[in-house]
Design a protein around this motif. Sequence first.
Motif, PDB file in Angstrom:
ATOM      1  N   CYS A   1       5.910  21.759 -31.473  1.00  0.00           N
ATOM      2  CA  CYS A   1       6.044  20.305 -31.346  1.00  0.00           C
ATOM      3  C   CYS A   1       5.075  19.797 -30.284  1.00  0.00           C
ATOM      4  O   CYS A   1       5.187  20.158 -29.111  1.00  0.00           O
ATOM      5  CB  CYS A   1       7.476  19.943 -30.979  1.00  0.00           C
ATOM      6  SG  CYS A   1       7.705  18.174 -30.701  1.00  0.00           S
TER       7      CYS A   1
ATOM      8  N   VAL B   1      13.833  20.185 -30.861  1.00  0.00           N
ATOM      9  CA  VAL B   1      12.610  19.380 -30.818  1.00  0.00           C
ATOM     10  C   VAL B   1      12.572  18.472 -32.040  1.00  0.00           C
ATOM     11  O   VAL B   1      13.145  18.790 -33.088  1.00  0.00           O
ATOM     12  CB  VAL B   1      11.330  20.249 -30.779  1.00  0.00           C
ATOM     13  CG1 VAL B   1      11.281  21.092 -29.516  1.00  0.00           C
ATOM     14  CG2 VAL B   1      11.212  21.113 -32.023  1.00  0.00           C
TER      15      VAL B   1
ATOM     16  N   ILE C   1       7.829  26.698 -34.458  1.00  0.00           N
ATOM     17  CA  ILE C   1       7.759  25.257 -34.671  1.00  0.00           C
ATOM     18  C   ILE C   1       7.106  24.664 -33.431  1.00  0.00           C
ATOM     19  O   ILE C   1       7.729  24.562 -32.374  1.00  0.00           O
ATOM     20  CB  ILE C   1       9.156  24.641 -34.891  1.00  0.00           C
ATOM     21  CG1 ILE C   1       9.868  25.323 -36.059  1.00  0.00           C
ATOM     22  CG2 ILE C   1       9.041  23.134 -35.113  1.00  0.00           C
ATOM     23  CD1 ILE C   1       9.180  25.165 -37.397  1.00  0.00           C
TER      24      ILE C   1
ATOM     25  N   CYS D   1      10.187  17.400 -34.721  1.00  0.00           N
ATOM     26  CA  CYS D   1       8.912  17.847 -35.284  1.00  0.00           C
ATOM     27  C   CYS D   1       8.724  17.224 -36.662  1.00  0.00           C
ATOM     28  O   CYS D   1       9.581  17.393 -37.544  1.00  0.00           O
ATOM     29  CB  CYS D   1       8.888  19.369 -35.389  1.00  0.00           C
ATOM     30  SG  CYS D   1       7.300  20.048 -35.925  1.00  0.00           S
TER      31      CYS D   1
ATOM     32  N   ALA E   1      13.848  28.968 -37.174  1.00  0.00           N
ATOM     33  CA  ALA E   1      13.018  28.167 -36.277  1.00  0.00           C
ATOM     34  C   ALA E   1      12.965  28.753 -34.872  1.00  0.00           C
ATOM     35  O   ALA E   1      14.001  29.036 -34.260  1.00  0.00           O
ATOM     36  CB  ALA E   1      13.547  26.740 -36.213  1.00  0.00           C
ATOM     37  N   LYS E   2      11.743  28.929 -34.382  1.00  0.00           N
ATOM     38  CA  LYS E   2      11.470  29.278 -32.985  1.00  0.00           C
ATOM     39  C   LYS E   2      10.714  28.085 -32.406  1.00  0.00           C
ATOM     40  O   LYS E   2       9.527  27.899 -32.670  1.00  0.00           O
ATOM     41  CB  LYS E   2      10.614  30.542 -32.910  1.00  0.00           C
ATOM     42  CG  LYS E   2      10.012  30.837 -31.534  1.00  0.00           C
ATOM     43  CD  LYS E   2      11.047  31.375 -30.578  1.00  0.00           C
ATOM     44  CE  LYS E   2      10.417  31.735 -29.236  1.00  0.00           C
ATOM     45  NZ  LYS E   2      11.395  32.394 -28.347  1.00  0.00           N
ATOM     46  N   THR E   3      11.393  27.248 -31.648  1.00  0.00           N
ATOM     47  CA  THR E   3      10.797  25.982 -31.232  1.00  0.00           C
ATOM     48  C   THR E   3      10.002  26.116 -29.938  1.00  0.00           C
ATOM     49  O   THR E   3      10.389  26.832 -29.015  1.00  0.00           O
ATOM     50  CB  THR E   3      11.883  24.913 -31.044  1.00  0.00           C
ATOM     51  OG1 THR E   3      12.816  25.355 -30.052  1.00  0.00           O
ATOM     52  CG2 THR E   3      12.631  24.660 -32.353  1.00  0.00           C
TER      53      THR E   3
ATOM     54  N   TYR F   1      10.693  26.055 -24.497  1.00  0.00           N
ATOM     55  CA  TYR F   1      10.838  26.635 -25.831  1.00  0.00           C
ATOM     56  C   TYR F   1      12.298  26.992 -26.062  1.00  0.00           C
ATOM     57  O   TYR F   1      13.109  26.990 -25.133  1.00  0.00           O
ATOM     58  CB  TYR F   1       9.931  27.855 -26.016  1.00  0.00           C
ATOM     59  CG  TYR F   1      10.125  28.989 -25.034  1.00  0.00           C
ATOM     60  CD1 TYR F   1      10.959  30.071 -25.334  1.00  0.00           C
ATOM     61  CD2 TYR F   1       9.467  28.999 -23.807  1.00  0.00           C
ATOM     62  CE1 TYR F   1      11.131  31.116 -24.441  1.00  0.00           C
ATOM     63  CE2 TYR F   1       9.630  30.043 -22.908  1.00  0.00           C
ATOM     64  CZ  TYR F   1      10.464  31.098 -23.230  1.00  0.00           C
ATOM     65  OH  TYR F   1      10.637  32.133 -22.337  1.00  0.00           O
ATOM     66  N   ASP F   2      12.642  27.267 -27.326  1.00  0.00           N
ATOM     67  CA  ASP F   2      14.031  27.534 -27.729  1.00  0.00           C
ATOM     68  C   ASP F   2      14.950  26.374 -27.364  1.00  0.00           C
ATOM     69  O   ASP F   2      16.067  26.562 -26.864  1.00  0.00           O
ATOM     70  CB  ASP F   2      14.542  28.843 -27.108  1.00  0.00           C
ATOM     71  CG  ASP F   2      13.821  30.068 -27.658  1.00  0.00           C
ATOM     72  OD1 ASP F   2      13.241  29.971 -28.758  1.00  0.00           O
ATOM     73  OD2 ASP F   2      13.825  31.115 -26.985  1.00  0.00           O
TER      74      ASP F   2
ATOM     75  N   VAL G   1      14.780  19.619 -35.122  1.00  0.00           N
ATOM     76  CA  VAL G   1      14.842  21.046 -35.422  1.00  0.00           C
ATOM     77  C   VAL G   1      15.525  21.756 -34.259  1.00  0.00           C
ATOM     78  O   VAL G   1      15.110  21.613 -33.108  1.00  0.00           O
ATOM     79  CB  VAL G   1      13.437  21.646 -35.632  1.00  0.00           C
ATOM     80  CG1 VAL G   1      13.543  23.125 -36.000  1.00  0.00           C
ATOM     81  CG2 VAL G   1      12.665  20.870 -36.697  1.00  0.00           C
ATOM     82  N   HIS G   2      16.559  22.522 -34.576  1.00  0.00           N
ATOM     83  CA  HIS G   2      17.257  23.319 -33.573  1.00  0.00           C
ATOM     84  C   HIS G   2      16.857  24.787 -33.727  1.00  0.00           C
ATOM     85  O   HIS G   2      16.624  25.258 -34.848  1.00  0.00           O
ATOM     86  CB  HIS G   2      18.773  23.188 -33.728  1.00  0.00           C
ATOM     87  CG  HIS G   2      19.288  21.813 -33.443  1.00  0.00           C
ATOM     88  ND1 HIS G   2      19.269  20.809 -34.388  1.00  0.00           N
ATOM     89  CD2 HIS G   2      19.826  21.273 -32.316  1.00  0.00           C
ATOM     90  CE1 HIS G   2      19.779  19.711 -33.863  1.00  0.00           C
ATOM     91  NE2 HIS G   2      20.117  19.961 -32.604  1.00  0.00           N
ATOM     92  N   PRO G   3      16.779  25.516 -32.626  1.00  0.00           N
ATOM     93  CA  PRO G   3      16.513  26.955 -32.742  1.00  0.00           C
ATOM     94  C   PRO G   3      17.517  27.607 -33.694  1.00  0.00           C
ATOM     95  O   PRO G   3      18.721  27.350 -33.608  1.00  0.00           O
ATOM     96  CB  PRO G   3      16.699  27.464 -31.307  1.00  0.00           C
ATOM     97  CG  PRO G   3      16.419  26.269 -30.448  1.00  0.00           C
ATOM     98  CD  PRO G   3      16.945  25.090 -31.214  1.00  0.00           C
TER      99      PRO G   3
END
Length: 218
Positions: A85, A153, A83, A155, A50-52, A149-150, A160-162
């Motif tokens: 959000c 979030v 990801i 979603c 995941a890249k948030t 970012y990172d 979701v964690h990086p």
Amino acid sequence: MKDQELFDNMCEKLYSAVISDTLDQLGYRNQVMRENINPIDPAWIVAGRAKTILSVDIHHLPEDPYTKEIEAVDSVKPGEIVIGCTNESRQNGLWGELLSTASKMRGGRGAIVDGLIRDTAKILELGFPVFATGTKPVDSQGRGIVIDYDIPVLCGGVMVHPGDVIFGDRDGIVVIPGAIIDEVFQLAMDKVTRENHTRDELLEGYTLRQVYDKYGVL
């Protein structure tokens, strides 16, 4: 197993239902995103880290509308899935062809957005897996802005964690905590094997009770 090999194996051998069942078995029972986030090509299967990215709605034209968005996309690493959000915004199309192209060229494996996207014909042509709730052709400028970012979030109803591992197919999107990915992969592969035996024996005429008692899967 290195990430690229792991993700390729997941896409080839696993599916969202068996991963969800495995997470249930381990006590992680809220790891599937809402059912309204779907791939624009139902055949797409994606797995990666995941890249948030966090975007919020706005109602003005900022001086620098794309600064954080550009930073985020340019920092995508090989094996990552963006990801996006938006808190399920209906106001703008956060993701499109150019962000998909930039992410793909950085080694990204796909993008999952809990809101709207645009440029779907070009994204399909590019072959970059994108999941979203729908489409809208408007630009994000003056309608939404990436603020960070990172970061963790929420979603599609899942935190979701990086670095978490994301798996998506036509049935849904599953979030696997990064710390347990090896265990989840092994248990999911075992369940796939038992499901395959179950299917084969059902096709041979065995009853559902017989094969369930033998393999313990449905």
